[in-house]
Design a protein around this motif. Structure first.
Motif, PDB file in Angstrom:
ATOM      1  N   PHE A  20       0.676  -1.100  -0.062  1.00 50.00           N
ATOM      2  CA  PHE A  20      -0.103   0.098  -0.140  1.00 50.00           C
ATOM      3  C   PHE A  20       0.792   1.419   0.037  1.00 50.00           C
ATOM      4  O   PHE A  20       0.727   2.236  -0.806  1.00 50.00           O
ATOM      5  CB  PHE A  20      -0.879   0.027   1.129  1.00 50.00           C
ATOM      6  N   MET A  21       1.968   1.182   0.691  1.00 49.17           N
ATOM      7  CA  MET A  21       2.925   2.219   0.847  1.00 49.17           C
ATOM      8  C   MET A  21       3.752   2.454  -0.474  1.00 49.17           C
ATOM      9  O   MET A  21       3.812   3.748  -0.692  1.00 49.17           O
ATOM     10  CB  MET A  21       3.873   2.051   2.122  1.00 49.17           C
TER      11      MET A  21
ATOM     12  N   THR B 190       1.277   3.979  -3.262  1.00 46.06           N
ATOM     13  CA  THR B 190       1.028   5.308  -2.741  1.00 46.06           C
ATOM     14  C   THR B 190       2.229   6.345  -3.244  1.00 46.06           C
ATOM     15  O   THR B 190       1.918   7.126  -3.936  1.00 46.06           O
ATOM     16  CB  THR B 190       0.525   5.661  -1.232  1.00 46.06           C
ATOM     17  N   LYS B 191       3.452   5.681  -2.904  1.00 49.09           N
ATOM     18  CA  LYS B 191       4.564   6.682  -3.214  1.00 49.09           C
ATOM     19  C   LYS B 191       5.122   6.650  -4.667  1.00 49.09           C
ATOM     20  O   LYS B 191       5.283   7.740  -5.280  1.00 49.09           O
ATOM     21  CB  LYS B 191       5.893   6.031  -2.373  1.00 49.09           C
TER      22      LYS B 191
ATOM     23  N   LYS C   6       3.031   6.051  -7.223  1.00 52.18           N
ATOM     24  CA  LYS C   6       1.896   6.209  -7.942  1.00 52.18           C
ATOM     25  C   LYS C   6       1.496   5.500  -9.246  1.00 52.18           C
ATOM     26  O   LYS C   6       0.665   5.959  -9.990  1.00 52.18           O
ATOM     27  CB  LYS C   6       1.938   7.860  -8.105  1.00 52.18           C
TER      28      LYS C   6
ATOM     29  N   ALA D 199      -0.140   2.891 -11.380  1.00 54.65           N
ATOM     30  CA  ALA D 199      -1.367   2.194 -11.131  1.00 54.65           C
ATOM     31  C   ALA D 199      -1.208   0.526 -10.765  1.00 54.65           C
ATOM     32  O   ALA D 199      -1.954  -0.030 -10.211  1.00 54.65           O
ATOM     33  CB  ALA D 199      -2.399   2.279 -12.322  1.00 54.65           C
TER      34      ALA D 199
ATOM     35  N   LEU E 220      -3.530  -1.062  -6.588  1.00 51.87           N
ATOM     36  CA  LEU E 220      -4.149  -0.353  -5.191  1.00 51.87           C
ATOM     37  C   LEU E 220      -5.484  -1.010  -5.042  1.00 51.87           C
ATOM     38  O   LEU E 220      -5.971  -1.393  -4.139  1.00 51.87           O
ATOM     39  CB  LEU E 220      -4.074   1.121  -5.120  1.00 51.87           C
ATOM     40  N   PRO E 221      -6.548  -1.010  -6.017  1.00 52.54           N
ATOM     41  CA  PRO E 221      -7.608  -1.414  -5.945  1.00 52.54           C
ATOM     42  C   PRO E 221      -7.943  -3.029  -5.604  1.00 52.54           C
ATOM     43  O   PRO E 221      -8.645  -3.254  -4.761  1.00 52.54           O
ATOM     44  CB  PRO E 221      -8.479  -1.401  -7.277  1.00 52.54           C
TER      45      PRO E 221
ATOM     46  N   THR F 260      -7.504  -2.129  -1.619  1.00 49.30           N
ATOM     47  CA  THR F 260      -8.417  -1.306  -0.940  1.00 49.30           C
ATOM     48  C   THR F 260      -9.791  -2.297  -0.890  1.00 49.30           C
ATOM     49  O   THR F 260     -10.430  -1.759  -0.145  1.00 49.30           O
ATOM     50  CB  THR F 260      -8.634  -0.112  -1.842  1.00 49.30           C
ATOM     51  N   GLU F 261     -10.053  -2.926  -1.919  1.00 52.51           N
ATOM     52  CA  GLU F 261     -11.046  -3.877  -1.729  1.00 52.51           C
ATOM     53  C   GLU F 261     -11.223  -4.484  -0.558  1.00 52.51           C
ATOM     54  O   GLU F 261     -12.079  -4.832  -0.044  1.00 52.51           O
ATOM     55  CB  GLU F 261     -10.879  -4.897  -2.993  1.00 52.51           C
TER      56      GLU F 261
ATOM     57  N   ASN G 160      -1.861  -2.420 -20.200  1.00 51.09           N
ATOM     58  CA  ASN G 160      -1.091  -1.045 -20.076  1.00 51.09           C
ATOM     59  C   ASN G 160       0.441  -1.284 -20.330  1.00 51.09           C
ATOM     60  O   ASN G 160       1.031  -0.236 -20.806  1.00 51.09           O
ATOM     61  CB  ASN G 160      -1.591  -0.654 -18.623  1.00 51.09           C
TER      62      ASN G 160
ATOM     63  N   ARG H 281       2.826   1.290 -23.147  1.00 51.92           N
ATOM     64  CA  ARG H 281       2.120   1.967 -24.266  1.00 51.92           C
ATOM     65  C   ARG H 281       2.914   3.146 -24.516  1.00 51.92           C
ATOM     66  O   ARG H 281       2.821   3.626 -25.772  1.00 51.92           O
ATOM     67  CB  ARG H 281       0.612   2.230 -23.799  1.00 51.92           C
ATOM     68  N   ARG H 282       3.516   4.056 -23.552  1.00 46.49           N
ATOM     69  CA  ARG H 282       3.753   5.031 -23.769  1.00 46.49           C
ATOM     70  C   ARG H 282       5.159   5.016 -24.791  1.00 46.49           C
ATOM     71  O   ARG H 282       5.122   5.677 -25.864  1.00 46.49           O
ATOM     72  CB  ARG H 282       4.521   5.764 -22.508  1.00 46.49           C
TER      73      ARG H 282
END
Ligand SMILES: Nc1ncnc2c1ncn2[C@@H]1O[C@@H]2COP(=O)(O)O[C@H]3[C@@H](O)[C@H](n4cnc5c(N)ncnc54)O[C@@H]3COP(=O)(O)O[C@H]2[C@H]1O
Ligand SMILES: Nc1ncnc2c1ncn2[C@@H]1O[C@@H]2COP(=O)(O)O[C@H]3[C@@H](O)[C@H](n4cnc5c(N)ncnc54)O[C@@H]3COP(=O)(O)O[C@H]2[C@H]1O
Lengths: 141, 141
Positions: free
Chosen positions: B34-35, B38-39, B41, B43, B60-61, B64-65, B111, B128-129
């Motif tokens: 989780f940390m 969050t750091k 960022k 996906a 994250l989902p 968080t679920e 992705n 993709r980028r």
């Protein structure tokens, strides 16, 4: 410009219309937005106001950042904060979808583009996936 | 096949090597993951074992679920669960990066692609980028 001419020939619409896009209202609190993002699982979604104007983008890390405290992870701050206080506001928006070359260039650095009308009413998104499908389809025809 | 021939001419490497990719270890607990998410960022990021074998993906989902309870949001379950228990395991991996047509087709629905060697050691990701930059660059030359 091979790609642009080839895309012009296709008349598939690459826009995902607003009614198919998960969004939140800018006055929703973060506990509600945390639940929406957990359910829809999209990495980032648009934030609108009560008149469907586009206002910004929100992602889970923007919320989970506020949950990290020295003592561990806490959800206490979320109920009192509205998404408009923490959302990303500097978001490029587009008004027309025929300049495919500009769309392609934007989508190098963005996962999706926000499509609005001249009153900044939210009309939908143009995603990298739709553009890839287009390029894939046309590369084979 | 205009796109493929045109990509062949470029010899830019579109792989992001493993040492530049944020990853977690499959035995990390969810509080740690989780940390990290969050750091950094991102996906979704790769999950590896102690020998750098690719094991799965985490977002994250997925975490968080588990935090959503009737009473609200809680982080209590996170310390006791390891990421290998909840990560996504059915992930397509690729062994070679010269079949650009296959890469383009995969990246319609993903992705990024995970690049491994013949022993499933993690070698990097193709995003993709990077593919868009390539298409953009070659469309102008
Ligand atoms: N429920 C699902 N079913 C099938 N495939 C799924 C999916 N959720 C995600 N994907 C796949 O993963 C890609 C990345 O999604 P992500 O949520 O990170 O990033 C998404 C998300 O932030 C946003 N997005 C896409 N569709 C959306 C929608 N209906 N509502 C809100 N946001 C959306 O645009 C970004 C790029 O989307 P794109 O379609 O190019 O690319 C998507 C798609 O190929
Ligand atoms: N720190 C940053 N600086 C500048 N731009 C940033 C950025 N973080 C994200 N972006 C932009 O947003 C896109 C979507 O990132 P996302 O985290 O949803 O989805 C990412 C992420 O899940 C993963 N990824 C990319 N680079 C990574 C890395 N170094 N480590 C771990 N995962 C990575 O691959 C997905 C697709 O990445 P892609 O580069 O095609 O596309 C990225 C990139 O264009």
């Amino acid at each position: 410009k091979p790609i642009e001419t080839v895309m012009r020939e296709s008349n598939r619409d690459i826009l995902i219309p607003a009614d198919l896009v998960a969004t939140v209202n800018q006055d929703n609190n973060l506990q509600h937005v945390f639940m929406v993002l957990t359910k829809v699982k999209y990495a980032k979604i648009p934030v609108l106001d009560n008149d469907n104007h586009f206002k910004g983008l929100v992602s889970l890390p923007m919320i989970t950042e506020l949950m990290m405290q020295d003592t561990g992870i806490t959800s206490r701050p979320l109920e009192a904060i509205k998404v408009k206080q923490i959302m990303q506001k500097d978001v490029p928006t587009i008004y027309e979808r025929d300049n495919l070359e500009a769309i392609l260039r934007y989508l190098v650095d963005e996962n999706f583009l926000v499509f609005v009308d001249s009153d900044t009413h939210f009309k939908g998104i143009i995603t990298r996936r739709e553009l890839f499908k287009e390029i894939n389809y046309l590369a084979h025809n």
